[in-house]
Enzyme design. Structure first.
Site, PDB file in Angstrom:
ATOM      1  N   ASP A 177       0.829  -1.198   0.000  1.00  0.00           N
ATOM      2  CA  ASP A 177       0.000   0.000   0.000  1.00  0.00           C
ATOM      3  C   ASP A 177       0.871   1.258   0.000  1.00  0.00           C
ATOM      4  OD1 ASP A 177      -2.417   1.712   0.405  1.00  0.00           O
ATOM      5  OD2 ASP A 177      -3.324  -0.261   0.706  1.00  0.00           O
ATOM      6  N   HIS A 178       0.238   2.407   0.207  1.00  0.00           N
ATOM      7  CA  HIS A 178       0.871   3.710   0.002  1.00  0.00           C
ATOM      8  C   HIS A 178       2.035   3.967   0.950  1.00  0.00           C
ATOM      9  CE1 HIS A 178      -0.901   5.406   3.708  1.00  0.00           C
ATOM     10  NE2 HIS A 178      -1.904   4.591   3.441  1.00  0.00           N
ATOM     11  N   ASP A 179       2.987   4.742   0.457  1.00  0.00           N
ATOM     12  CA  ASP A 179       4.068   5.305   1.280  1.00  0.00           C
ATOM     13  C   ASP A 179       4.933   4.264   1.984  1.00  0.00           C
ATOM     14  OD1 ASP A 179       3.405   8.248   1.015  1.00  0.00           O
ATOM     15  OD2 ASP A 179       1.509   7.500   1.825  1.00  0.00           O
TER      16      ASP A 179
END
Length: 212
Positions: free
Chosen positions: A143-145
């Protein structure tokens, strides 16, 4: 890798190599010049790609004008052998392209360093960074980041929630899950199916639900 066909050498001829051969043939961006693997007979073939010898052939192949090499060995807990090969071919002047299967889904903001390998069905979300030599295996979801540091290996089906950091040389086994914001230390091993709910120290082995 450039859009025209480039000659490339694979280091390794096992299961991971066969997956990469399919990826490379489907992409059409390279010409598979051969495989180097000490466990395979010279003159034999892997999915139609000839075995040329061992990594001792690398300097001669570089002199012949082959400029690309791919580390095509897999990993079972330790990523050190992959890293050693990566550094060997880099020192000889080979380029190690980032490889992404056409069925993988990557945000445009994902950063891919040299030698990254992203396999079929992987999903990588916005602002994630993958360091040199990282492997994101079949069906893994990031997922993000997130930050996956150099030479870490994510086995099939790994799930990372947002903001996870995976240290260099870490190994995450098949189906492992890491909740948001956790840190996996350098050289750590997360066993298959483990659920990580707290940070993992450098060099630790954790397993179970929750992982300990």
């Amino acid at each position: 890798m450039n859009q025209h066909s480039e000659p490339v050498i694979l280091l390794g001829g096992g299961g991971h190599a066969r997956v990469l051969i399919d990826l490379l043939l489907e992409s059409g961006t390279c010409s598979l010049s051969g495989i180097l693997d000490p466990d395979l007979a010279i003159g034999s073939q892997v999915k139609g790609v000839p075995v040329l010898g061992t990594d001792k052939e690398l300097p001669a192949l570089r002199e012949q004008g082959i400029g690309h090499a791919i580390v095509a060995v897999g990993s079972t807990r330790s990523t050190q052998f992959r890293r050693t090969l990566f550094e060997q071919v880099r020192e000889l002047g080979f380029q190690q392209p980032a490889l992404v299967h056409s069925s993988a889904i990557l945000s445009p903001s994902v950063s891919l360093a040299e030698g990254v390998q992203v396999m079929a069905g992987a999903i990588i979300q916005t602002e994630t960074r993958l360091g040199a030599g990282v492997v994101v295996n079949t069906g893994a979801r990031i997922d993000h980041d997130c930050e996956i540091r150099q030479h870490a290996f994510l086995a099939p089906g790994v799930i990372l929630s947002g903001g996870v950091t995976v240290g260099e040389n870490a190994f995450l086994g098949a189906g492992a899950v890491v909740i948001q914001g956790r840190h996996i230390g350098a050289n750590a091993v997360v066993a298959a199916g483990a659920v990580v709910v707290r940070d993992v120290e450098d060099g630790a082995l954790v397993k179970g639900v929750p992982a300990k």
